[in-house]
Design a protein around this motif. Sequence first.
Motif, PDB file in Angstrom:
ATOM      1  N   GLU A  84       3.363 -31.563 -39.100  1.00 12.63           N
ATOM      2  CA  GLU A  84       2.131 -31.629 -39.873  1.00 12.63           C
ATOM      3  C   GLU A  84       1.140 -30.583 -39.354  1.00 12.63           C
ATOM      4  O   GLU A  84       1.001 -30.392 -38.139  1.00 12.63           O
ATOM      5  CB  GLU A  84       1.504 -33.019 -39.784  1.00 12.63           C
ATOM      6  CG  GLU A  84       2.344 -34.126 -40.417  1.00 12.63           C
ATOM      7  CD  GLU A  84       2.392 -34.013 -41.935  1.00 12.63           C
ATOM      8  OE1 GLU A  84       1.360 -33.629 -42.530  1.00 12.63           O
ATOM      9  OE2 GLU A  84       3.453 -34.323 -42.515  1.00 12.63           O
ATOM     10  N   ALA A  85       0.458 -29.927 -40.282  1.00  8.88           N
ATOM     11  CA  ALA A  85      -0.504 -28.891 -39.904  1.00  8.88           C
ATOM     12  C   ALA A  85      -1.750 -28.981 -40.769  1.00  8.88           C
ATOM     13  O   ALA A  85      -1.666 -29.243 -41.975  1.00  8.88           O
ATOM     14  CB  ALA A  85       0.128 -27.510 -40.049  1.00  8.88           C
ATOM     15  N   LYS A  86      -2.874 -28.774 -40.130  1.00 11.82           N
ATOM     16  CA  LYS A  86      -4.148 -28.618 -40.829  1.00 11.82           C
ATOM     17  C   LYS A  86      -4.613 -27.184 -40.569  1.00 11.82           C
ATOM     18  O   LYS A  86      -4.731 -26.774 -39.412  1.00 11.82           O
ATOM     19  CB  LYS A  86      -5.189 -29.620 -40.322  1.00 11.82           C
ATOM     20  CG  LYS A  86      -4.797 -31.084 -40.514  1.00 11.82           C
ATOM     21  CD  LYS A  86      -5.891 -32.003 -39.985  1.00 11.82           C
ATOM     22  CE  LYS A  86      -5.440 -33.460 -40.016  1.00 11.82           C
ATOM     23  NZ  LYS A  86      -5.216 -33.947 -41.386  1.00 11.82           N
ATOM     24  N   ILE A  87      -4.863 -26.425 -41.631  1.00  9.11           N
ATOM     25  CA  ILE A  87      -5.205 -25.013 -41.496  1.00  9.11           C
ATOM     26  C   ILE A  87      -6.524 -24.729 -42.202  1.00  9.11           C
ATOM     27  O   ILE A  87      -6.666 -24.991 -43.408  1.00  9.11           O
ATOM     28  CB  ILE A  87      -4.100 -24.110 -42.091  1.00  9.11           C
ATOM     29  CG1 ILE A  87      -2.743 -24.431 -41.457  1.00  9.11           C
ATOM     30  CG2 ILE A  87      -4.458 -22.652 -41.905  1.00  9.11           C
ATOM     31  CD1 ILE A  87      -1.592 -23.647 -42.056  1.00  9.11           C
ATOM     32  N   ASP A  88      -7.480 -24.208 -41.455  1.00  5.27           N
ATOM     33  CA  ASP A  88      -8.751 -23.771 -42.009  1.00  5.27           C
ATOM     34  C   ASP A  88      -8.762 -22.252 -42.093  1.00  5.27           C
ATOM     35  O   ASP A  88      -8.414 -21.564 -41.125  1.00  5.27           O
ATOM     36  CB  ASP A  88      -9.920 -24.229 -41.133  1.00  5.27           C
ATOM     37  CG  ASP A  88     -10.085 -25.740 -41.147  1.00  5.27           C
ATOM     38  OD1 ASP A  88      -9.567 -26.380 -42.083  1.00  5.27           O
ATOM     39  OD2 ASP A  88     -10.709 -26.272 -40.213  1.00  5.27           O
ATOM     40  N   VAL A  89      -9.146 -21.736 -43.248  1.00  8.96           N
ATOM     41  CA  VAL A  89      -9.227 -20.299 -43.481  1.00  8.96           C
ATOM     42  C   VAL A  89     -10.685 -19.930 -43.729  1.00  8.96           C
ATOM     43  O   VAL A  89     -11.300 -20.414 -44.690  1.00  8.96           O
ATOM     44  CB  VAL A  89      -8.351 -19.879 -44.676  1.00  8.96           C
ATOM     45  CG1 VAL A  89      -8.619 -18.424 -45.055  1.00  8.96           C
ATOM     46  CG2 VAL A  89      -6.885 -20.085 -44.349  1.00  8.96           C
ATOM     47  N   ASP A  90     -11.231 -19.115 -42.850  1.00 11.90           N
ATOM     48  CA  ASP A  90     -12.627 -18.672 -42.955  1.00 11.90           C
ATOM     49  C   ASP A  90     -13.576 -19.855 -43.158  1.00 11.90           C
ATOM     50  O   ASP A  90     -14.497 -19.821 -43.984  1.00 11.90           O
ATOM     51  CB  ASP A  90     -12.785 -17.651 -44.092  1.00 11.90           C
ATOM     52  CG  ASP A  90     -11.986 -16.381 -43.824  1.00 11.90           C
ATOM     53  OD1 ASP A  90     -11.796 -16.042 -42.650  1.00 11.90           O
ATOM     54  OD2 ASP A  90     -11.552 -15.722 -44.790  1.00 11.90           O
ATOM     55  N   GLY A  91     -13.308 -20.923 -42.411  1.00  6.49           N
ATOM     56  CA  GLY A  91     -14.205 -22.071 -42.401  1.00  6.49           C
ATOM     57  C   GLY A  91     -13.927 -23.142 -43.434  1.00  6.49           C
ATOM     58  O   GLY A  91     -14.626 -24.160 -43.471  1.00  6.49           O
ATOM     59  N   THR A  92     -12.910 -22.959 -44.285  1.00  9.36           N
ATOM     60  CA  THR A  92     -12.610 -23.925 -45.343  1.00  9.36           C
ATOM     61  C   THR A  92     -11.180 -24.430 -45.205  1.00  9.36           C
ATOM     62  O   THR A  92     -10.262 -23.639 -44.957  1.00  9.36           O
ATOM     63  CB  THR A  92     -12.792 -23.276 -46.729  1.00  9.36           C
ATOM     64  OG1 THR A  92     -14.134 -22.828 -46.881  1.00  9.36           O
ATOM     65  CG2 THR A  92     -12.462 -24.260 -47.839  1.00  9.36           C
ATOM     66  N   ARG A  93     -10.975 -25.745 -45.363  1.00 12.99           N
ATOM     67  CA  ARG A  93      -9.642 -26.308 -45.289  1.00 12.99           C
ATOM     68  C   ARG A  93      -8.774 -25.736 -46.424  1.00 12.99           C
ATOM     69  O   ARG A  93      -9.100 -25.874 -47.593  1.00 12.99           O
ATOM     70  CB  ARG A  93      -9.708 -27.833 -45.366  1.00 12.99           C
ATOM     71  CG  ARG A  93      -8.374 -28.570 -45.288  1.00 12.99           C
ATOM     72  CD  ARG A  93      -7.603 -28.318 -43.998  1.00 12.99           C
ATOM     73  NE  ARG A  93      -8.391 -28.446 -42.805  1.00 12.99           N
ATOM     74  CZ  ARG A  93      -8.619 -29.592 -42.153  1.00 12.99           C
ATOM     75  NH1 ARG A  93      -8.113 -30.720 -42.608  1.00 12.99           N
ATOM     76  NH2 ARG A  93      -9.343 -29.598 -41.039  1.00 12.99           N
TER      77      ARG A  93
END
Length: 295
Positions: free
Chosen positions: A171-180
Amino acid sequence: MTSVAVVAHAQKTLGGGLPELRRVLADAGVGHPLWYETPKSKYAPKLMRRALDDGADRVLVWGGDGMVQRCIDAVGDAPVALAILPAGTGNLLARNLGIPLDLEAAVDVALHGARRTIDVGRVNGERFAVMAGTGFDALMIRDADRNLKDRFGRAAYLWTGAKHLRLRPFEAKIDVDGTRWFDGATGCILVGNVAKVFGGIEAFDDASPDDGRLELGVVTAKGVTQWTRALVRTAAGSAERSKFVRTTKAQKIRIKLDRKMPYELDGGDAKPVDRLKIRVEPAAVTICVPDEEGS
């Protein structure tokens, strides 16, 4: 006046090896370059810093992507041009920048080519120029040890990759430039600074190492059948068309995993972690590249 240095991985070979490199440099008028050799790439940063302290402003790096990565990490913001003499297995950065895999031609580029300033990525404090990732790619790279690569070359990655097609997703949670951007199960997270990755496969078709952004891809395939379909799409240059692949562009990436996983940067494996902090460093390093006007 240009001061040339050579930082070489003594166990790597290109053409006639380091003796031929000395001859080619001498024939080109560089008879007494600063010269540093190491039996392992982990000692390259120390040698790079010595070269800079000794006044080098053009450093020829002899080795593979791991050697190049360590030198790029060590150079910092020093006003120096790096030249790649691709003596490794994958030579991914050299291939992406059009640097020839021939000793004399590579030296000609180093001494007389153009210069290109490229971005780098930084993952958990360490620079990379080609890619970084966790999951399938990191396990494949970890298991392709030096003996296997020396014996089979780039085919070693096919061998080790096949072993991990049944990888249990994490399982992974990835934020890109501050947004999920992603929250779910995946078997591979790959961040690229260039288009071509393993074996020359174009994983990110519109990537550029000087656009100020990194490419991010997540593979959600499960099992051999889905992984095979995703890999075939990627090999055909259309990874983004696979329903098992998600891609985007980013300047800052934050990744949280449900368990510790090994990660890789530029073909070198790193210890397992459950957090990855990644960002782009625009226009960070200058590389000698072929002159498009015919050098």
